[in-house]
Design a protein around this motif. Structure first.
Motif, PDB file in Angstrom:
ATOM      1  N   ASN C  49       0.869  -1.055   0.036  1.00 45.58           N
ATOM      2  CA  ASN C  49      -0.202   0.218   0.070  1.00 45.58           C
ATOM      3  C   ASN C  49       0.785   1.299   0.015  1.00 45.58           C
ATOM      4  O   ASN C  49       1.164   1.896   1.121  1.00 45.58           O
ATOM      5  CB  ASN C  49      -0.936   0.053   1.189  1.00 45.58           C
ATOM      6  CG  ASN C  49      -1.939  -1.336   1.011  1.00 45.58           C
ATOM      7  OD1 ASN C  49      -2.772  -1.182   0.362  1.00 45.58           O
ATOM      8  ND2 ASN C  49      -1.801  -2.131   2.181  1.00 45.58           N
ATOM      9  N   PRO C  50       1.460   1.661  -1.141  1.00 47.10           N
ATOM     10  CA  PRO C  50       2.334   2.677  -1.122  1.00 47.10           C
ATOM     11  C   PRO C  50       1.760   4.063  -0.877  1.00 47.10           C
ATOM     12  O   PRO C  50       2.307   4.976  -0.684  1.00 47.10           O
ATOM     13  CB  PRO C  50       3.024   2.701  -2.553  1.00 47.10           C
ATOM     14  CG  PRO C  50       1.927   1.836  -3.458  1.00 47.10           C
ATOM     15  CD  PRO C  50       1.243   1.119  -2.460  1.00 47.10           C
ATOM     16  N   TRP C  51       0.224   4.216  -1.471  1.00 46.06           N
ATOM     17  CA  TRP C  51      -0.483   5.559  -1.274  1.00 46.06           C
ATOM     18  C   TRP C  51      -1.507   5.395  -0.243  1.00 46.06           C
ATOM     19  O   TRP C  51      -2.329   4.518  -0.192  1.00 46.06           O
ATOM     20  CB  TRP C  51      -1.033   5.930  -2.588  1.00 46.06           C
ATOM     21  CG  TRP C  51       0.072   6.385  -3.598  1.00 46.06           C
ATOM     22  CD1 TRP C  51       1.196   6.484  -3.508  1.00 46.06           C
ATOM     23  CD2 TRP C  51      -0.425   7.019  -4.967  1.00 46.06           C
ATOM     24  NE1 TRP C  51       1.933   7.199  -4.555  1.00 46.06           N
ATOM     25  CE2 TRP C  51       0.760   7.249  -5.585  1.00 46.06           C
ATOM     26  CE3 TRP C  51      -1.197   7.010  -5.794  1.00 46.06           C
ATOM     27  CZ2 TRP C  51       1.006   7.861  -6.731  1.00 46.06           C
ATOM     28  CZ3 TRP C  51      -1.398   7.481  -6.923  1.00 46.06           C
ATOM     29  CH2 TRP C  51      -0.070   8.010  -7.495  1.00 46.06           C
ATOM     30  N   TYR C 191      -5.239   6.230 -11.998  1.00 48.12           N
ATOM     31  CA  TYR C 191      -5.572   4.777 -11.747  1.00 48.12           C
ATOM     32  C   TYR C 191      -5.925   4.005 -12.891  1.00 48.12           C
ATOM     33  O   TYR C 191      -6.154   2.860 -12.676  1.00 48.12           O
ATOM     34  CB  TYR C 191      -6.797   4.730 -10.699  1.00 48.12           C
ATOM     35  CG  TYR C 191      -6.419   5.355  -9.478  1.00 48.12           C
ATOM     36  CD1 TYR C 191      -6.632   6.755  -9.392  1.00 48.12           C
ATOM     37  CD2 TYR C 191      -5.989   4.588  -8.477  1.00 48.12           C
ATOM     38  CE1 TYR C 191      -6.063   7.379  -7.898  1.00 48.12           C
ATOM     39  CE2 TYR C 191      -5.439   5.004  -7.217  1.00 48.12           C
ATOM     40  CZ  TYR C 191      -5.619   6.481  -7.157  1.00 48.12           C
ATOM     41  OH  TYR C 191      -4.933   7.009  -5.837  1.00 48.12           O
ATOM     42  N   LEU C 192      -5.770   4.486 -14.024  1.00 49.46           N
ATOM     43  CA  LEU C 192      -5.987   3.770 -15.558  1.00 49.46           C
ATOM     44  C   LEU C 192      -4.947   2.578 -15.473  1.00 49.46           C
ATOM     45  O   LEU C 192      -5.185   1.433 -16.087  1.00 49.46           O
ATOM     46  CB  LEU C 192      -6.313   4.746 -16.735  1.00 49.46           C
ATOM     47  CG  LEU C 192      -7.366   5.646 -16.586  1.00 49.46           C
ATOM     48  CD1 LEU C 192      -7.065   6.500 -18.210  1.00 49.46           C
ATOM     49  CD2 LEU C 192      -8.589   4.852 -16.883  1.00 49.46           C
ATOM     50  N   ALA C 194      -3.783   0.980 -13.355  1.00 50.92           N
ATOM     51  CA  ALA C 194      -3.797  -0.353 -12.493  1.00 50.92           C
ATOM     52  C   ALA C 194      -5.328  -0.944 -12.442  1.00 50.92           C
ATOM     53  O   ALA C 194      -5.767  -1.243 -11.472  1.00 50.92           O
ATOM     54  CB  ALA C 194      -3.525   0.111 -11.028  1.00 50.92           C
ATOM     55  N   PRO C 195      -5.450  -1.466 -13.798  1.00 47.79           N
ATOM     56  CA  PRO C 195      -6.807  -2.330 -13.712  1.00 47.79           C
ATOM     57  C   PRO C 195      -7.071  -3.444 -12.796  1.00 47.79           C
ATOM     58  O   PRO C 195      -8.152  -3.981 -12.353  1.00 47.79           O
ATOM     59  CB  PRO C 195      -7.082  -2.699 -15.169  1.00 47.79           C
ATOM     60  CG  PRO C 195      -5.683  -2.740 -15.400  1.00 47.79           C
ATOM     61  CD  PRO C 195      -4.753  -1.501 -14.898  1.00 47.79           C
ATOM     62  N   SER C 196      -5.714  -4.200 -12.643  1.00 47.08           N
ATOM     63  CA  SER C 196      -5.645  -5.232 -11.921  1.00 47.08           C
ATOM     64  C   SER C 196      -5.797  -4.944 -10.106  1.00 47.08           C
ATOM     65  O   SER C 196      -6.279  -5.811  -9.293  1.00 47.08           O
ATOM     66  CB  SER C 196      -4.532  -5.948 -11.808  1.00 47.08           C
ATOM     67  OG  SER C 196      -3.315  -5.340 -11.743  1.00 47.08           O
ATOM     68  N   LYS C 197      -5.701  -3.767  -9.633  1.00 46.46           N
ATOM     69  CA  LYS C 197      -5.869  -3.439  -8.524  1.00 46.46           C
ATOM     70  C   LYS C 197      -7.221  -2.556  -7.860  1.00 46.46           C
ATOM     71  O   LYS C 197      -7.407  -2.416  -6.971  1.00 46.46           O
ATOM     72  CB  LYS C 197      -4.702  -2.577  -8.334  1.00 46.46           C
ATOM     73  CG  LYS C 197      -3.377  -3.466  -8.394  1.00 46.46           C
ATOM     74  CD  LYS C 197      -2.390  -2.644  -7.673  1.00 46.46           C
ATOM     75  CE  LYS C 197      -0.937  -3.158  -8.208  1.00 46.46           C
ATOM     76  NZ  LYS C 197       0.402  -2.761  -7.499  1.00 46.46           N
ATOM     77  N   TYR C 203     -13.130   1.053 -11.409  1.00 48.22           N
ATOM     78  CA  TYR C 203     -12.408   0.937 -12.829  1.00 48.22           C
ATOM     79  C   TYR C 203     -13.131   1.395 -14.117  1.00 48.22           C
ATOM     80  O   TYR C 203     -13.921   0.459 -14.183  1.00 48.22           O
ATOM     81  CB  TYR C 203     -11.379  -0.135 -12.782  1.00 48.22           C
ATOM     82  CG  TYR C 203     -10.177   0.058 -13.817  1.00 48.22           C
ATOM     83  CD1 TYR C 203     -10.344  -0.385 -15.133  1.00 48.22           C
ATOM     84  CD2 TYR C 203      -9.261   0.567 -13.503  1.00 48.22           C
ATOM     85  CE1 TYR C 203      -9.838  -0.183 -16.079  1.00 48.22           C
ATOM     86  CE2 TYR C 203      -8.292   0.910 -14.561  1.00 48.22           C
ATOM     87  CZ  TYR C 203      -8.598   0.580 -15.791  1.00 48.22           C
ATOM     88  OH  TYR C 203      -7.444   0.862 -17.109  1.00 48.22           O
ATOM     89  N   PHE C 339      -9.458   0.301  -3.874  1.00 50.58           N
ATOM     90  CA  PHE C 339      -8.045  -0.286  -4.506  1.00 50.58           C
ATOM     91  C   PHE C 339      -7.191  -1.180  -3.644  1.00 50.58           C
ATOM     92  O   PHE C 339      -7.534  -1.307  -2.338  1.00 50.58           O
ATOM     93  CB  PHE C 339      -7.210   1.190  -4.190  1.00 50.58           C
ATOM     94  CG  PHE C 339      -6.001   1.132  -4.930  1.00 50.58           C
ATOM     95  CD1 PHE C 339      -4.750   0.836  -4.430  1.00 50.58           C
ATOM     96  CD2 PHE C 339      -5.929   1.205  -6.329  1.00 50.58           C
ATOM     97  CE1 PHE C 339      -3.608   0.709  -5.027  1.00 50.58           C
ATOM     98  CE2 PHE C 339      -4.564   0.993  -6.956  1.00 50.58           C
ATOM     99  CZ  PHE C 339      -3.466   1.011  -6.229  1.00 50.58           C
ATOM    100  N   ASN C 340      -6.518  -2.024  -4.359  1.00 49.89           N
ATOM    101  CA  ASN C 340      -6.083  -3.315  -3.636  1.00 49.89           C
ATOM    102  C   ASN C 340      -6.995  -4.123  -3.101  1.00 49.89           C
ATOM    103  O   ASN C 340      -6.892  -4.709  -1.961  1.00 49.89           O
ATOM    104  CB  ASN C 340      -5.050  -2.800  -2.586  1.00 49.89           C
ATOM    105  CG  ASN C 340      -3.597  -2.805  -3.149  1.00 49.89           C
ATOM    106  OD1 ASN C 340      -3.427  -3.200  -4.310  1.00 49.89           O
ATOM    107  ND2 ASN C 340      -2.819  -2.109  -2.212  1.00 49.89           N
ATOM    108  N   GLN C 342      -8.319  -6.827  -3.985  1.00 52.33           N
ATOM    109  CA  GLN C 342      -7.569  -8.179  -4.302  1.00 52.33           C
ATOM    110  C   GLN C 342      -6.849  -8.521  -3.032  1.00 52.33           C
ATOM    111  O   GLN C 342      -6.689  -9.899  -2.957  1.00 52.33           O
ATOM    112  CB  GLN C 342      -7.015  -8.420  -5.606  1.00 52.33           C
ATOM    113  CG  GLN C 342      -5.648  -7.918  -5.722  1.00 52.33           C
ATOM    114  CD  GLN C 342      -5.337  -6.487  -5.792  1.00 52.33           C
ATOM    115  OE1 GLN C 342      -6.329  -5.694  -5.600  1.00 52.33           O
ATOM    116  NE2 GLN C 342      -3.796  -6.247  -5.410  1.00 52.33           N
ATOM    117  N   LEU C 343      -6.488  -7.799  -1.984  1.00 45.71           N
ATOM    118  CA  LEU C 343      -5.461  -8.325  -1.174  1.00 45.71           C
ATOM    119  C   LEU C 343      -6.370  -8.996  -0.105  1.00 45.71           C
ATOM    120  O   LEU C 343      -7.479  -8.431   0.243  1.00 45.71           O
ATOM    121  CB  LEU C 343      -4.613  -7.056  -0.614  1.00 45.71           C
ATOM    122  CG  LEU C 343      -3.479  -6.436  -1.536  1.00 45.71           C
ATOM    123  CD1 LEU C 343      -2.781  -5.295  -0.887  1.00 45.71           C
ATOM    124  CD2 LEU C 343      -2.478  -7.444  -1.899  1.00 45.71           C
TER     125      LEU C 343
END
Lengths: 351, 47, 416
Positions: C49-51, C191-192, C194-197, C203, C339-340, C342-343
């Motif tokens: 989680n960098p942001w 955010y475009l 990072a569609p997988s996140k 999205y 965001f994230n 999937q984690l």
């Protein structure tokens, strides 16, 4: 026209046609990547989870010693990800249906053909080198960490505890070490005792992978992970079990990362060009509308004023003519009176 | 909505069709909405 | 101006000032910690989680809620709606402070803040949406500064530079709208990549459009909201023009916000249709998405519509608050909650108390600066020496026309 001119024009047309390059498919450019770039092929059916690749990487990159020694395989009980002190991790995956025992996967930067980190970096700190490695330049990095957001494989790590010089840390494919001649293969590849990792040109690795799939169809899943994912990567994977079971995402698609944002970026110059024209136009229309409205108001006011003026003048004129007439009548009356007086006068005078 | 799409073409036929319908609804809806909002505005002649 | 305060006693120790000072002190301490122990010593940011909160709130919400500047100045100068003129300066001030604080907050978040000028002056990452965001924010901050400068120059008495800038108003406004369009939409475009996140319901390739349209609603609502708060706290600084135009601003901006929110709602629905994402609405994230869309977009839209039609100003103000909250919720959803997704839950992010404290501290600084500037500079009133129109015969005005009143709660506030 003159025959010479005609022949000249014909010649020019022919030359132009001959020089024109054939149009690309539908006008959209396609890029195949640097030819002859290097990569690594990882074979999950060969990996024994010994972690010597982690040790090798740690040694050649002079990374700090990890909390647990590399010989300690109990770390595999938990799933790990890369961190600033480890460019690569091996994870163990148990109880996969169809697999006889645990399957191991080594994970590190995949050195994409079209890296998302390079696309995302606003200071161009990442480069896709012709040799295949995706490298990071610490002299310009601002530490914004957008690359970490962008990477679909969740690879780049950040030195959050560093105050003045926090770096992005990730596998370099040992690019500086190989180009300077210190190594011939990356540290992890050199350390692997079972050749689960082989280093070579990407095209060759794909051929080798295809041959393995062909020669041992029962052993492998018929897919080379990294051949097309995210537009292709220089790190390729073979596995006997579904890649999703090894914690590798199968839903990333084949679109390279730069294409995800190229549409939005393309709109920027259009906005910059069209908006000023549009807005100035709206302003001009409004100004004209206001001006016309003002003019109409002014005209209406003027008209009303003129009308009032005219009415006033007419009234004044009428009053004046009446006054004149009155005056005349008054004079006439006086004259008449005087005459009457005069007529009566001589009889009454002298008394 | 549960149908599987095997080609991009099929996917687009379905989704663009839905989108066009929604656009038509939107245009009419927004028009009505605007009329509702401005319905009680005092007459402004020159503003 | 007359205010009925007990003679001689204007205490500095108001509750607000005391609380604000405490917040500033805590912020100063955390600042010291941030720059001695690094981000790791102060935040809960991680490699996964960098942001975190500083991006979700200080950057994304900060920029969206400062959109009132370009909206108001465009309404007044480009669309020629002169009746909004008195709302321009407060909106520009809010925007100028908002963007300045965005940059200030960024200096806490990035690893090497002294390198923030690098993308523009050292090496340009032109493939990056963030580059475009940075460039536009940088240029727009300068534009806002120049647009704000006349009120400062009038306070200082520098006529010539002030007149020069005022003559460039239209150009500055157009430049501001162009830049705002670009960076408001680019914040969504971030955010475009990072569609997988990002959860499928948030999205969309239309993220840039969604962020831009919602920024207009945010801006219009913030002008109403800020105007309401200012009415309560800065009333004695407001001249007759501002006060008489205020209701018209609320009404007109409410009308605009209603239409923009309606359009935004429909665009979001069309976005779902184009990507065939209806099934996701039946999940728990779907319920959260519907809460955002129905409770914080559709609902304020209807409230604004009713309020405009039935001429209920108080309802306008509540709808504005709901809209602002909705924009905050949307930005939080895109950058954090969805965001994230999937984690594993154990890997998800929650800010540390220090991150929250810094965000509060940044807002506090903004409020204090706003209060200071609008107290001493002609923001809510027009300095008659610089007034555009020629005073009528017999007007003696040496001072702005303030309405005489007692310092009491103004009836036009929320529940009173």
């Amino acid at each position: 026209m003159e025959r010479r001119t005609f022949l000249g024009l014909l010649g020019a047309a022919g030359l132009g046609a001959a020089l024109a390059k054939p149009a690309h498919a539908a006008g959209h450019p396609e890029f195949k990547g640097y030819p002859g770039s290097f990569g690594v092929l990882f074979d999950a059916t060969r990996c024994i989870g010994c972690r010597r690749c982690e040790a090798g990487c740690n040694k050649v990159n002079e990374l700090p010693p990890p909390p647990e020694p590399f010989e300690d395989l109990s770390v595999l009980n938990k799933k790990r990800r890369t961190h600033w002190w480890t460019y690569t991790v091996v994870n163990r995956y148990d109880n996969i249906s169809g697999a006889a025992g645990p399957v191991y996967k080594k994970w590190q930067c995949n050195h994409c053909l079209e890296p998302a980190c390079a696309s995302a970096c606003f200071v161009r700190a990442f480069s896709k080198t012709p040799q295949g490695a995706v490298t990071w330049d610490g002299t310009v990095c601002v530490g914004c960490r957008y690359c970490m957001i962008a990477c679909p494989f969740e690879i780049p790590t950040f030195e959050y505890r560093q105050v003045l010089t926090p770096r992005i840390m990730k596998c370099t494919l040992c690019h500086p070490l190989i180009t300077s001649g210190k190594l011939t293969v990356p540290g992890c590849v050199g350390a692997c005792p079972v050749e689960a990792l082989i280093y070579g040109r990407r095209e060759d690795l794909i051929q080798i992978a295809r041959k393995r799939l062909c020669d041992f169809p029962g052993r492998y899943l018929n897919h080379i992970y990294g051949e097309h994912e995210m537009g292709g990567t220089n790190w390729l994977y073979l596995s006997g079990v579904p890649f999703a079971a090894l914690g590798m995402r199968e839903d990333l698609g084949t679109l390279p990362a730069p294409e995800l944002t190229s549409g939005a970026l393309a709109a920027v110059p259009i906005v910059a060009a069209v908006w000023p024209v549009l807005l100035t136009g709206i302003y001009a229309i409004n100004k004209r509308k206001n001006a016309i409205a003002q003019e109409e108001t002014a005209q209406a006011v003027a008209k009303a004023m003129a009308q009032t003026q005219a009415e006033a003048e007419a009234k004044l004129k009428k009053a004046m003519t009446k006054a004149e007439a009155d005056q005349k009548a008054a004079i006439q009356r006086e004259v008449k009176k005087a005459l009457e007086e005069a007529a009566k006068g001589p009889g009454q005078e002298g008394e | 909505m549960e149908n599987q799409f095997y080609t991009l073409h099929d996917f687009l036929v379905y989704t663009k069709g839905a989108a066009y319908l929604l656009m038509a609804v939107s245009v009419l809806g927004l028009l009505g909405f605007w009329l509702y909002i401005t319905g009680r505005d005092e007459d402004t002649f020159i503003k | 101006m007359n205010t009925d305060i007990p003679a001689g006693k204007k205490s500095w120790f108001t509750p607000f000032n005391v609380v604000a000072t405490i917040i500033i002190l805590i912020g100063a301490v955390i600042t010291f910690l941030r720059f001695t122990k690094g981000l790791g010593g102060v935040t809960n940011l991680s490699d996964n989680n960098p942001w975190g909160l500083w991006i979700a709130f200080d950057l994304l919400c900060g920029v969206a809620l400062a959109a009132g500047g370009y909206c108001t100045s465009a309404a007044c100068y480009v669309f020629g709606l002169k009746r909004y003129h008195s709302a321009v300066r407060p909106a520009i001030l809010t925007a100028f402070l908002g963007y300045s604080l965005v940059v200030f907050a960024l200096s806490y978040d990035v690893g090497r803040p002294w390198r923030l000028p690098y993308p523009f002056f050292v090496q340009q990452g032109t493939t990056s949406v963030l580059f475009e965001v940075g460039l536009c924010v940088f240029l727009y901050l300068i534009t806002l500064f120049v647009e704000w400068l006349p009120s400062c120059l009038e306070w200082l008495g520098f006529r010539k530079p002030r007149d020069l800038i005022v003559r460039a108003t239209l150009a500055l406004t157009i430049f501001g709208v162009v830049l705002s369009t670009m960076h408001q939409s680019s914040l969504g475009a971030l955010y475009l990549i990072a569609p997988s996140k990002l959860h499928p319901l948030w999205y969309s390739s239309y993220l840039p459009l969604f962020f831009f349209i919602s920024s207009i609603a945010a801006g219009l609502s913030m002008v109403i909201f800020e105007g309401t708060l200012s009415h309560y706290y800065m009333h004695d600084k407001m001249d007759k023009t501002y006060l008489s135009e205020h209701d018209s601003v609320v009404r007109g901006f409410s009308k605009g916000a209603a239409l923009v929110l309606a359009g935004y709602f429909l665009l979001k629905v069309i976005g779902i249709a184009l990507d065939d994402k209806w099934d996701y609405l039946l999940t728990s994230y779907g319920a959260w998405f519907l809460l955002e869309l129905l409770g914080f977009v559709a609902l304020p839209c209807f409230l604004f519509a009713i309020a405009v039609r039935e001429q209920k100003l108080k309802l306008c103000r509540w709808a504005a608050v709901l809209t602002v909250l909705g924009i905050v919720l949307n930005r939080f959803n895109v950058s954090w909650f969805a965001f994230n997704w999937q984690l594993a839950p154990a890997d998800r992010y929650f800010p540390s108390w220090m991150e929250i404290a810094i965000s509060v501290y940044v807002v506090t600084i903004g409020v204090l600066l706003f209060r200071f500037i609008s107290t001493y500079m002609p923001i809510f009133y027009e300095d008659p020496q610089y007034r555009e129109h020629v005073p009528h015969e017999g007007e003696e005005e040496e001072r702005p026309e303030f309405v005489e009143h007692k310092l009491h709660r103004h009836p036009q506030t929320f529940g009173h």
